[in-house]
Write a protein that holds these residues in place. Structure first.
Motif, PDB file in Angstrom:
ATOM      1  N   VAL A   1       0.867  -1.180   0.000  1.00 27.77           N
ATOM      2  CA  VAL A   1       0.000   0.000   0.000  1.00 27.77           C
ATOM      3  C   VAL A   1       0.897   1.221   0.000  1.00 27.77           C
ATOM      4  N   GLU A   2       0.710   2.080  -0.979  1.00 25.60           N
ATOM      5  CA  GLU A   2       1.534   3.294  -1.103  1.00 25.60           C
ATOM      6  C   GLU A   2       0.650   4.520  -0.936  1.00 25.60           C
ATOM      7  N   LEU A   3       0.971   5.348   0.051  1.00 24.68           N
ATOM      8  CA  LEU A   3       0.253   6.602   0.296  1.00 24.68           C
ATOM      9  C   LEU A   3       1.254   7.732   0.117  1.00 24.68           C
ATOM     10  N   SER A   4       1.328   8.261  -1.089  1.00 30.98           N
ATOM     11  CA  SER A   4       2.383   9.243  -1.347  1.00 30.98           C
ATOM     12  C   SER A   4       2.090  10.045  -2.608  1.00 30.98           C
ATOM     13  N   LEU A   5       2.862  11.124  -2.761  1.00 32.04           N
ATOM     14  CA  LEU A   5       2.813  11.973  -3.950  1.00 32.04           C
ATOM     15  C   LEU A   5       4.240  12.153  -4.467  1.00 32.04           C
ATOM     16  N   TYR A   6       4.355  12.842  -5.581  1.00 31.11           N
ATOM     17  CA  TYR A   6       5.642  13.207  -6.175  1.00 31.11           C
ATOM     18  C   TYR A   6       6.427  11.973  -6.614  1.00 31.11           C
TER      19      TYR A   6
END
Length: 403
Positions: free
Chosen positions: A12-17
């Motif tokens: 699960v990836e919770l990120s931006l950029y």
């Protein structure tokens, strides 16, 4: 082929950029099922951020988004919403890895700190991608790769020594992609320990720590020798004339990387049709060439400028000294070695376009890359996997908890 090294591993990836997404992209290349969580009403900056200096035309591909998010699924969740946060927790409960680049304040606000998620899933490998580390007075502050990797870590200073002004980072996400590969490797190591012991982990990689690793020789030398960094010299002052770039008649550069041994110099003189240099007392030994390096560099400048690149490529094939042509990114993309090793494979989405593969290859096979998802493309699919009914999915959508 599709790698199966991480087959069955849920991420699960919770990120931006770019930093954290690039780590998850490597895991996806290795076979993990990566679900990227995005806010429902906010597109990731990489989906549309223009890169300064590129021609103003629509090429049909948000190339930064594709490079950083290929092979993933994407779900839109508002983690500030209680129902949305419950969906995220359901994802984490089934996950093996959680990756985030949220700042500490946001992690606390959304209830996604390590203790929060380990309470839900004690076996979870929790990975933080930060600017300048999880500790220290600036742990709460953000940063980018051109600040923390390039400038703060000393790399930009080293690269600027022979320039007339500060040299900007050569391209977007250079530090992010370097740090992301390190983070992916660290996550894999944590997963290996978990398979042996059952213990989860908290993994930290920062842009600053990556810069210190990449610039380790300069960092150590600066401390031991009490200098700012390892000195870099201009072309005419280089200590070894056979470790230098020389301009050809058609204004291309040939880069030599030869150590000063008698054999290498003898072979070099033979290949470039200058056996007379072996008889020149100024260049008789390595020590002599060091003393007269400026004269030898000037002579080689004149020599390389006498022929075009194509001629030098033919002549240098028999050179024992490692050498290469200084290429543009466009040339590197079609370099025969790049092509032979499938380092820039084409991916078929709405159109066919290239992506750069992550560096590692396994079992003599190149990875099979898949397109990046659209914003929230797999929301319903992932919710159904979590056991949500269609009525519940409609409720979540109407409340704004999910996209």
């Amino acid at each position: 082929m599709s790698y199966d090294l991480l087959d069955g591993v849920r991420v699960v990836e919770l990120s931006l950029y770019a930093f954290a997404p690039s780590a998850a992209a490597v895991l996806a290349d290795w076979g993990a099922d990566v679900v990227k969580v995005v806010p429902p009403q906010q597109a990731d900056p990489m989906m549309g951020t223009p890169i300064a200096g590129l021609p103003k035309r629509d090429v049909g591909v948000a190339f930064m988004w594709e490079q950083l998010n290929r092979g993933k699924r994407c779900i839109g969740i508002d983690v500030s919403n209680a129902d949305g946060r419950a969906v995220l927790h359901d994802l984490v409960r089934r996950a093996d890895v959680f990756i985030t680049n949220l700042l500490p304040g946001a992690r606390e606000r959304f209830g996604v700190e390590p203790d929060d998620l380990h309470a839900i899933n004690p076996r979870l490998v929790y990975a933080r991608a930060t600017a300048h580390g999880a500790l220290g007075p600036e742990r709460d502050a953000g940063g980018y790769d051109h600040t923390d990797f390039w400038a703060r870590g000393g790399i930009g200073h080293s690269a600027s020594q022979v320039a007339d002004e500060f040299v900007p980072q050569p391209g977007p996400a250079m530090g992010d992609l370097t740090a992301g590969a390190s983070l992916a490797g660290a996550i894999a190591a944590a997963l290996y320990r978990r398979e042996r012991t059952g213990r989860g982990a908290v993994v930290d990689v920062s842009l600053l720590s990556t810069a210190m690793w990449v610039g380790a020789p300069a960092v150590l030398a600066s401390v031991l020798y009490e200098v700012d960094t390892i000195p870099r010299m201009r072309h005419a002052d280089l200590p070894n004339p056979l470790v230098a770039a020389y301009a050809t008649r058609d204004h291309r550069l040939v880069y030599l990387a030869g150590i000063q041994t008698e054999h290498h110099f003898e072979n070099f003189c033979e290949v470039v049709d200058r056996p007379d240099l072996l008889e020149d007392e100024r260049f008789a030994t390595g020590a002599d060439r060091l003393r007269h390096r400026a004269e030898l560099i000037a002579l080689l400048d004149e020599l390389f400028a006498s022929r075009d690149l194509a001629d030098w490529i033919r002549r240098l094939r028999d050179l024992s000294t490692p050498w290469t042509v200084v290429q543009t990114a466009a040339e590197a993309a079609v370099d025969p070695q790049v092509v032979a090793n499938h380092l820039v494979p084409n991916v078929s989405g709405a159109i066919e376009y290239p992506l750069v593969a992550s560096p590692a290859q396994f079992d003599d096979e190149a990875p099979a890359l898949a397109p990046a998802p659209d914003h929230g493309q797999h929301t319903e699919e992932v919710l159904l996997e979590l056991g949500c009914s269609w009525d519940r999915i409609v409720e979540l959508k109407e409340s704004g908890a999910v996209l």
